[in-house]
Design a protein around this motif. Structure first.
Motif, PDB file in Angstrom:
ATOM      1  N   THR A  55       0.320  -1.152  -0.181  1.00  0.00           N
ATOM      2  CA  THR A  55      -0.260   0.070   0.334  1.00  0.00           C
ATOM      3  C   THR A  55       0.906   1.086  -0.139  1.00  0.00           C
ATOM      4  OG1 THR A  55      -1.637  -1.391   1.028  1.00  0.00           O
ATOM      5  CG2 THR A  55      -1.707   0.878   1.063  1.00  0.00           C
ATOM      6  N   GLN A  56       1.812   1.014   0.967  1.00  0.00           N
ATOM      7  CA  GLN A  56       2.894   2.533   0.726  1.00  0.00           C
ATOM      8  C   GLN A  56       3.222   2.384  -0.559  1.00  0.00           C
ATOM      9  OE1 GLN A  56       5.778   2.057   3.754  1.00  0.00           O
ATOM     10  NE2 GLN A  56       5.628   3.906   4.027  1.00  0.00           N
ATOM     11  N   ILE A  57       3.956   1.556  -0.904  1.00  0.00           N
ATOM     12  CA  ILE A  57       4.915   1.980  -2.514  1.00  0.00           C
ATOM     13  C   ILE A  57       3.720   2.413  -2.816  1.00  0.00           C
ATOM     14  CG2 ILE A  57       5.347   0.145  -4.397  1.00  0.00           C
ATOM     15  CD1 ILE A  57       6.927  -1.773  -1.862  1.00  0.00           C
ATOM     16  N   CYS A  58       2.603   1.366  -3.836  1.00  0.00           N
ATOM     17  CA  CYS A  58       1.133   2.080  -4.303  1.00  0.00           C
ATOM     18  C   CYS A  58       0.823   3.751  -4.292  1.00  0.00           C
ATOM     19  CB  CYS A  58      -0.038   1.345  -4.051  1.00  0.00           C
ATOM     20  SG  CYS A  58       0.432  -0.200  -5.110  1.00  0.00           S
ATOM     21  N   MET A  59       0.593   4.082  -2.642  1.00  0.00           N
ATOM     22  CA  MET A  59       0.802   5.416  -2.551  1.00  0.00           C
ATOM     23  C   MET A  59       1.581   6.301  -3.011  1.00  0.00           C
ATOM     24  SD  MET A  59      -3.011   6.060  -1.570  1.00  0.00           S
ATOM     25  CE  MET A  59      -2.643   7.763  -1.535  1.00  0.00           C
ATOM     26  N   GLN A  60       3.402   6.181  -3.027  1.00  0.00           N
ATOM     27  CA  GLN A  60       3.658   6.844  -3.629  1.00  0.00           C
ATOM     28  C   GLN A  60       3.921   7.550  -4.982  1.00  0.00           C
ATOM     29  OE1 GLN A  60       7.008   4.811  -1.314  1.00  0.00           O
ATOM     30  NE2 GLN A  60       6.948   6.094   0.546  1.00  0.00           N
ATOM     31  N   ARG A  65      -4.016   7.059  -6.325  1.00  0.00           N
ATOM     32  CA  ARG A  65      -5.286   5.068  -6.405  1.00  0.00           C
ATOM     33  C   ARG A  65      -4.859   5.003  -4.956  1.00  0.00           C
ATOM     34  NH1 ARG A  65      -1.595   3.299 -11.257  1.00  0.00           N
ATOM     35  NH2 ARG A  65       0.555   3.904 -10.090  1.00  0.00           N
ATOM     36  N   TRP A  66      -5.968   3.717  -4.675  1.00  0.00           N
ATOM     37  CA  TRP A  66      -5.570   3.360  -3.239  1.00  0.00           C
ATOM     38  C   TRP A  66      -5.605   2.185  -3.755  1.00  0.00           C
ATOM     39  CZ3 TRP A  66      -4.060   5.020   1.401  1.00  0.00           C
ATOM     40  CH2 TRP A  66      -4.570   4.182   2.191  1.00  0.00           C
ATOM     41  N   LEU A  67      -4.926   1.384  -2.671  1.00  0.00           N
ATOM     42  CA  LEU A  67      -4.830  -0.383  -2.311  1.00  0.00           C
ATOM     43  C   LEU A  67      -6.272  -0.562  -1.745  1.00  0.00           C
ATOM     44  CD1 LEU A  67      -3.358  -2.461  -3.555  1.00  0.00           C
ATOM     45  CD2 LEU A  67      -1.755  -2.524  -2.075  1.00  0.00           C
ATOM     46  N   PHE A  68      -7.009  -0.992  -2.114  1.00  0.00           N
ATOM     47  CA  PHE A  68      -8.214  -1.390  -1.319  1.00  0.00           C
ATOM     48  C   PHE A  68      -7.843  -2.688  -0.583  1.00  0.00           C
ATOM     49  CE2 PHE A  68      -9.789   2.174  -4.438  1.00  0.00           C
ATOM     50  CZ  PHE A  68     -10.224   2.974  -3.371  1.00  0.00           C
ATOM     51  N   GLY A  69      -8.427  -3.231   0.924  1.00  0.00           N
ATOM     52  CA  GLY A  69      -8.139  -4.021   1.165  1.00  0.00           C
ATOM     53  C   GLY A  69      -9.390  -4.779   1.313  1.00  0.00           C
ATOM     54  N   GLU A  70      -9.538  -6.015   0.915  1.00  0.00           N
ATOM     55  CA  GLU A  70     -10.385  -6.951   1.037  1.00  0.00           C
ATOM     56  C   GLU A  70     -11.918  -6.800   0.479  1.00  0.00           C
ATOM     57  OE1 GLU A  70     -10.427  -9.789   2.584  1.00  0.00           O
ATOM     58  OE2 GLU A  70      -8.364  -9.681   2.879  1.00  0.00           O
ATOM     59  N   GLN A  71     -12.117  -5.395  -0.647  1.00  0.00           N
ATOM     60  CA  GLN A  71     -13.242  -5.147  -1.313  1.00  0.00           C
ATOM     61  C   GLN A  71     -13.403  -6.679  -2.252  1.00  0.00           C
ATOM     62  OE1 GLN A  71     -15.241  -2.072  -1.881  1.00  0.00           O
ATOM     63  NE2 GLN A  71     -16.220  -4.027  -2.803  1.00  0.00           N
ATOM     64  N   ALA A  87      -6.314  -7.551  -1.547  1.00  0.00           N
ATOM     65  CA  ALA A  87      -5.762  -6.000  -2.231  1.00  0.00           C
ATOM     66  C   ALA A  87      -6.133  -5.629  -3.739  1.00  0.00           C
ATOM     67  CB  ALA A  87      -4.488  -5.340  -1.968  1.00  0.00           C
ATOM     68  N   SER A  88      -7.035  -4.827  -4.008  1.00  0.00           N
ATOM     69  CA  SER A  88      -7.111  -4.543  -4.774  1.00  0.00           C
ATOM     70  C   SER A  88      -6.793  -2.907  -5.169  1.00  0.00           C
ATOM     71  CB  SER A  88      -8.574  -4.354  -5.393  1.00  0.00           C
ATOM     72  OG  SER A  88      -9.419  -5.576  -5.484  1.00  0.00           O
ATOM     73  N   LEU A  89      -6.313  -3.174  -6.387  1.00  0.00           N
ATOM     74  CA  LEU A  89      -5.194  -0.988  -7.429  1.00  0.00           C
ATOM     75  C   LEU A  89      -6.591  -0.175  -7.689  1.00  0.00           C
ATOM     76  CD1 LEU A  89      -3.282   0.713  -6.009  1.00  0.00           C
ATOM     77  CD2 LEU A  89      -1.762  -0.373  -8.204  1.00  0.00           C
ATOM     78  N   ALA A  90      -6.660   0.679  -7.264  1.00  0.00           N
ATOM     79  CA  ALA A  90      -7.835   1.651  -7.656  1.00  0.00           C
ATOM     80  C   ALA A  90      -7.900   3.022  -8.035  1.00  0.00           C
ATOM     81  CB  ALA A  90      -8.914   0.799  -7.557  1.00  0.00           C
ATOM     82  N   PRO A  91      -8.202   3.922  -8.554  1.00  0.00           N
ATOM     83  CA  PRO A  91      -8.581   5.164  -8.470  1.00  0.00           C
ATOM     84  C   PRO A  91      -9.549   5.253  -7.081  1.00  0.00           C
ATOM     85  CG  PRO A  91      -8.924   5.009 -11.121  1.00  0.00           C
ATOM     86  CD  PRO A  91      -8.818   3.610 -10.193  1.00  0.00           C
ATOM     87  N   MET A  92      -9.035   6.227  -6.494  1.00  0.00           N
ATOM     88  CA  MET A  92      -9.766   6.647  -5.069  1.00  0.00           C
ATOM     89  C   MET A  92     -11.319   6.225  -4.892  1.00  0.00           C
ATOM     90  SD  MET A  92      -7.988   7.058  -2.381  1.00  0.00           S
ATOM     91  CE  MET A  92      -6.305   8.131  -1.946  1.00  0.00           C
ATOM     92  N   GLU A  93     -12.445   6.457  -5.691  1.00  0.00           N
ATOM     93  CA  GLU A  93     -13.482   6.491  -6.059  1.00  0.00           C
ATOM     94  C   GLU A  93     -14.003   5.402  -6.636  1.00  0.00           C
ATOM     95  OE1 GLU A  93     -15.048   9.200  -4.142  1.00  0.00           O
ATOM     96  OE2 GLU A  93     -13.706   9.299  -4.208  1.00  0.00           O
ATOM     97  N   THR A  94     -12.986   4.203  -6.968  1.00  0.00           N
ATOM     98  CA  THR A  94     -13.813   3.931  -7.452  1.00  0.00           C
ATOM     99  C   THR A  94     -14.439   2.849  -7.197  1.00  0.00           C
ATOM    100  OG1 THR A  94     -11.688   3.074  -9.679  1.00  0.00           O
ATOM    101  CG2 THR A  94     -13.146   1.160  -9.120  1.00  0.00           C
ATOM    102  N   PHE A  95     -14.857   2.441  -6.097  1.00  0.00           N
ATOM    103  CA  PHE A  95     -15.781   1.771  -5.566  1.00  0.00           C
ATOM    104  C   PHE A  95     -17.284   1.777  -4.700  1.00  0.00           C
ATOM    105  CE2 PHE A  95     -11.822  -1.026  -5.535  1.00  0.00           C
ATOM    106  CZ  PHE A  95     -12.028  -1.862  -5.804  1.00  0.00           C
ATOM    107  N   ALA A  96     -16.929   3.717  -4.185  1.00  0.00           N
ATOM    108  CA  ALA A  96     -17.410   4.617  -4.175  1.00  0.00           C
ATOM    109  C   ALA A  96     -19.491   3.833  -4.702  1.00  0.00           C
ATOM    110  CB  ALA A  96     -17.468   6.122  -4.129  1.00  0.00           C
TER     111      ALA A  96
END
Length: 193
Positions: A55-60, A65-71, A87-96
């Motif tokens: 998650t830290q690597i992806c955010m940097q 984008r965010w690494l969403f856990g357990e979605q 985890a799923s990497l996606a743009p911040m609003e993807t799962f809203a």
């Protein structure tokens, strides 16, 4: 043979069962992949540390984008399955607004970290790569704690991933576009038994 294996399990019945399991005293993590009901092992501390590290690597690399856990994701052809990637990497609003089981559109990468259980081989190395490729998810990252390897699956063709790169812990591997991250796997040696 269990009751779930003897009868046809529909999407609606699965989702009701999964909601019930979450309310149970000992939470179960249920999945419905390749037409089969599965129970996923509850992660251990090292598993969680690996996801935090990633998650830290992806955010940097890209803070939008965010690494969403357990979605939970609806996966496979015509969305006939449900998986809960680590985890799923996606743009911040993807799962809203999508709820517990979301459409995988917009997901750039899914991540699985193997658990020390008997279903890992079938689930993480066979069924999920196929299901994620069928869903068109561009990258599937498997952190395999049994073999001390990282597998990067990419170029889904609707049936399978056409490219799979395997490197041992300690090497650097490229997570291809749309992820676009160089991943130094050396730290993974610290979180594997």
């Amino acid at each position: 043979m269990s009751v779930a294996e003897e009868s046809v399990l529909t999407q609606d019945v699965f989702e009701d069962l999964a909601r019930s399991a979450i309310r149970a005293e000992e939470a179960l993590r249920l999945e419905f992949v390749n037409g089969k009901l599965g129970v996923k092992a509850v992660p251990d501390g090292d598993h969680g540390r690996i996801i935090a590290w990633l998650t830290q690597i992806c955010m940097q690399a890209d803070p939008s984008r965010w690494l969403f856990g357990e979605q939970g994701l609806r996966i496979e052809s015509y969305r006939r399955g449900n998986a809960r990637p680590d985890a799923s990497l996606a743009p911040m609003e993807t799962f809203a607004g999508q709820g517990e089981w979301a459409d995988p559109d917009g997901v750039l990468m899914v991540v699985e970290v193997t658990s020390y259980d008997e279903d890992t081989d079938r689930r993480d190395r066979v069924e999920k790569p196929r299901a994620y490729a069928e869903s068109g998810i561009p990258v599937y990252l498997l952190i395999d704690r049994d073999t001390c390897e990282v597998k990067v699956h990419s170029q889904p063709d609707g049936v399978r991933y056409e490219q799979v790169i395997t490197v041992p812990y300690g090497k650097t591997v490229t997570l291809p576009e749309p992820v676009g991250i160089e991943l130094d796997t050396e730290p993974l040696k610290n979180w594997t038994r």
